[in-house]
Scaffold this active site. Structure first.
Site, PDB file in Angstrom:
ATOM      1  CB  SER A 578      38.996  32.995  35.847  1.00  0.00           C
ATOM      2  OG  SER A 578      39.649  33.282  34.630  1.00  0.00           O
ATOM      3  CE1 TYR A 591      39.312  38.480  36.575  1.00  0.00           C
ATOM      4  CE2 TYR A 591      40.540  36.752  35.449  1.00  0.00           C
ATOM      5  CZ  TYR A 591      39.336  37.324  35.807  1.00  0.00           C
ATOM      6  OH  TYR A 591      38.172  36.745  35.416  1.00  0.00           O
TER       7      TYR A 591
END
Ligand code: ZN
Length: 703
Positions: A578, A591
């Site tokens: 990410s 996350y």
């Protein structure tokens, strides 16, 4: 064998095709499809049919034409365009020639087509032309071949089929066979059919139905004759369990696939791999367990044109060490090396004996017969491997039948060599340039999501066979449909998989090994998110995100490393990390931490797996909201919370992400998929690297 003719269906074909093509061609298409629908008659482009019609040319002259199957068409799906028309009177005149080379024959056929863009007419066109009948049907029927591939094939055929068939000795297809068949027919003008020894059956008649039903009649007589001779003999006791054989394939597949890979000569992509197709039924296991299987595997194909799909010999593995993977590996390695050596010797012997030069085809087996496992076929695509497997299944059965009533005796090496190295046969295989990920198998986790499905489509478009995995079974099926649409049904498979469950992960990898023989590219993509400030975060939520993202990467990486190690041909793992790894945001702790840890795990894997030729790279994408009509499940769930954290209305979120990057680009799943293809195609010697796919965010530059 029963006739499948139906007056209703025949009428439907006439309604559909006769207005444009005329009734004879409409019925020709109908009965060609009836033949094509029965694999006991023809398989995969085998066999051909024709009809003689009168055609009006541009000047209004009415001329006789032969419509005969064109190459590249299968009888089971043929259309009128698949039966190109040729000038029949010219073809008949060619019979006067003493000889005609194959190349000149192909040229003559092409120059006499009514439609210049038509496919090449069958190599058996002149045989159809020289016989006088309106309808001619040619098949490679199993039961006929069981009788002709015998030391006294001619005698058996006359006994089984009676005296209304002409028996023609084996001659390779082409001009010489066409002349011989016509002469032999003229010696017996009341014949209804013709058996070409070690090749197949021709039947003919003035109308479509009679010609087709003569094929059925004679094949039925051959089947009855075989039944009578066999009197219940044949494969007896079931030899092993199909479920067990399937589970063994998961172990055997990667070992075999690694051994069948050959050096490509390209340092960046050093292996030319194959795709495997596994076939197992109780009958297959029994036939392979039979004592004569080893000897039958050495004897050639049922009909000569199978040689280009299966090679002349099948590789039988005697007493495979299925309990001991390392012993099995060395046993298979020895067997494959032996096969290659014998193929090289066969080639050298034939070119020497014939005094010709040919460029040698690869010496690798296409069909392996493994007791306790089944038939395993190799091809450059799953489609090719499946064609070889279909033929191998019939071959196994018919060889055993033939051996049970006498002795299975196919063509000799010299005839098979002529067929294998015949340019007109090789032309059937096509020589298209391969795509960058051809011969590779990719497994993608989270394949039902927006990034997942786009990645699968990009991989498939680049030539990979794709195993889609996800916990969402409905979404998975939809995604598989999209990949099938982009690259064909045979190039993909869908397997439910939960990345947090060890057993589920290992089952899915096993399934990939059963479906295609192994795995070369693994994309760890499945992930979830949770929005919450740390002070308020629920510990179970934090753990759940860690389990799916980090735990999922770990289990996927571990399974990938094991499968790839077993193959020994390297591979690629791509982790969909990410943008957050380098540029975290508030309220996104679980996350961000899981992605950063996964990213780090990827670097460790890159170090550990490099000695095996396995590359591990990471993609740092910014938010992907949807891919076509597949919305991102993750963003649908967390979007409103992320908007709140950023103090903007949810509707503005997508625009916010677009405007914050340097290129003002909207990031799509396809962009991520292209980055995966870049890594997977080994275009640069890169491992342990991170590629941002985020439109350019200075804070997230890799460092
Ligand atoms: Zn044929």
């Amino acid at each position: 064998m029963k006739s499948r003719w139906s007056d209703d269906e025949a009428r439907q074909f006439c309604d559909r095709y006769a207005p444009r093509w005329g009734e004879p061609l409409a019925l020709r298409v109908y009965t060609s499809r009836l033949i094509g629908a029965d694999p006991d008659l023809v398989m995969h482009g085998g066999g051909n049919t024709s009809v003689k019609i009168v055609k009006e040319n541009l000047l209004g002259d009415r001329v006789e034409a032969l419509c005969v199957k064109g190459s590249g068409w299968d009888l089971d799906s043929i259309e009128p365009q698949g039966l190109p028309a040729l000038d029949l009177s010219w073809l008949r005149r060619l019979r006067k020639l003493e000889s005609l080379s194959d190349e000149e024959m192909v040229n003559q056929l092409r120059t006499r087509l009514f439609d210049a863009s038509a496919p090449n007419p069958s190599v058996e066109t002149l045989l159809h032309a020289f016989l006088p009948h309106v309808f001619i049907d040619h098949t490679h029927a199993d039961a006929i071949l069981a009788l002709t591939n015998q030391p006294d094939g001619a005698g058996l055929i006359q006994k089984a089929l009676g005296d209304r068939v002409v028996v023609v000795p084996y001659v390779m297809p082409g001009f010489r066979l066409a002349k011989l068949a016509a002469e032999m027919f003229e010696g017996k003008p009341d014949a209804e059919g013709m058996v070409l020894l070690k090749h197949g059956l021709f039947t003919f008649a003035p109308d479509a139905r009679t010609s087709y039903e003569r094929t059925i009649h004679y094949v039925d007589r051959a089947e009855a004759f075989l039944r009578e001779r066999l009197r219940g003999r044949g494969p007896s006791a079931p030899a092993g369990d199909v479920a067990e054989a399937r589970s063994r394939m998961a172990q055997v597949g990667p070992i075999l696939r690694g051994l069948l890979a050959t050096p490509s000569g390209n340092a960046d992509q050093p292996h030319r791999r194959v795709i495997l197709e596994h076939r197992v039924t109780p009958e297959v296991l029994a036939l392979i367990a039979a004592p004569q299987c080893a000897s039958l595997a050495e004897r050639g194909p049922l009909t000569p044109d199978h040689v280009i799909r299966t090679k002349a010999r099948h590789l039988f593995i005697g007493q495979p060490a299925l309990q001991d993977p390392e012993a099995l590996r060395s046993q298979l390695a020895t067997a494959i090396a032996g096969y290659r050596t014998r193929y090289d010797a066969y080639f050298a012997e034939q070119v020497r004996a014939k005094g010709v030069t040919r460029s040698k085809l690869d010496p690798d087996p296409r069909v392996l017969l493994i007791p306790g496992v089944g038939i395993v076929c190799a091809g450059k695509t799953r489609k090719d491997a499946a064609i070889a497997a279909d033929i191998a299944e019939h071959t196994l059965r018919i060889k055993a039948t033939a051996e049970a009533i006498g002795r299975y005796e196919p063509l000799d090496d010299s005839e098979l060599f002529d067929m294998e190295y015949w340019s007109l046969e090789q032309a059937k295989l096509g020589k298209e340039a391969e795509k960058p990920l051809a011969r590779q198998v990719a497994l993608v986790t989270g394949a039902a999501g927006a990034i997942g499905v786009a990645t699968c489509v990009e991989l498939a478009k680049a030539g990979a066979h794709v195993v889609l995995t996800d916990v969402d079974e409905n979404g998975l099926e939809r995604a598989r449909g999209k990949v099938a649409q982009a690259a064909g049904k045979s190039s993909c498979a869908a397997v439910p998989m939960d990345v947090t469950d060890e057993e589920s992960v290992s089952r899915a990898f096993d399934e990939a090994c059963r479906a295609f023989g192994g795995v070369d590219i693994v994309v760890a993509n499945a992930g979830i998110a949770h929005v919450s400030p740390l002070s308020e975060m629920d510990a179970r939520q934090f753990q759940k995100v860690l389990d799916v993202n980090l735990g999922g990467y770990f289990l996927t990486l571990r399974a990938a490393a094991r499968a790839m190690r077993s193959q020994g041909t390297g591979g690629n793992v791509v982790i969909n990390a990410s943008k957050n790894v380098f540029a975290p945001g508030a309220d996104f702790g679980a996350y961000s931490a899981s992605k950063a840890a996964g990213h780090q795990l990827g670097k460790v894997a890159a170090i550990e797996l490099a000695p095996l030729g396995i590359r591990v790279n990471m993609i740092n994408a910014d938010a992907v909201f949807a891919e076509g009509d597949t919305p991102s499940g993750l963003w649908r769930e967390i979007g409103p919370d992320r908007a709140r954290s950023r103090g903007i209305p949810p509707a503005k979120l997508q625009e916010f992400y677009r405007e914050r990057n340097l290129l003002h680009a909207e990031v799509t799943g396809t962009h991520v998929g292209r980055a995966v293809v870049f890594f997977a195609s080994n275009q640069t010697p890169t491992t342990g690297a991170t590629l941002p796919v985020d439109g350019g965010i200075a804070a997230a530059f890799p460092r």
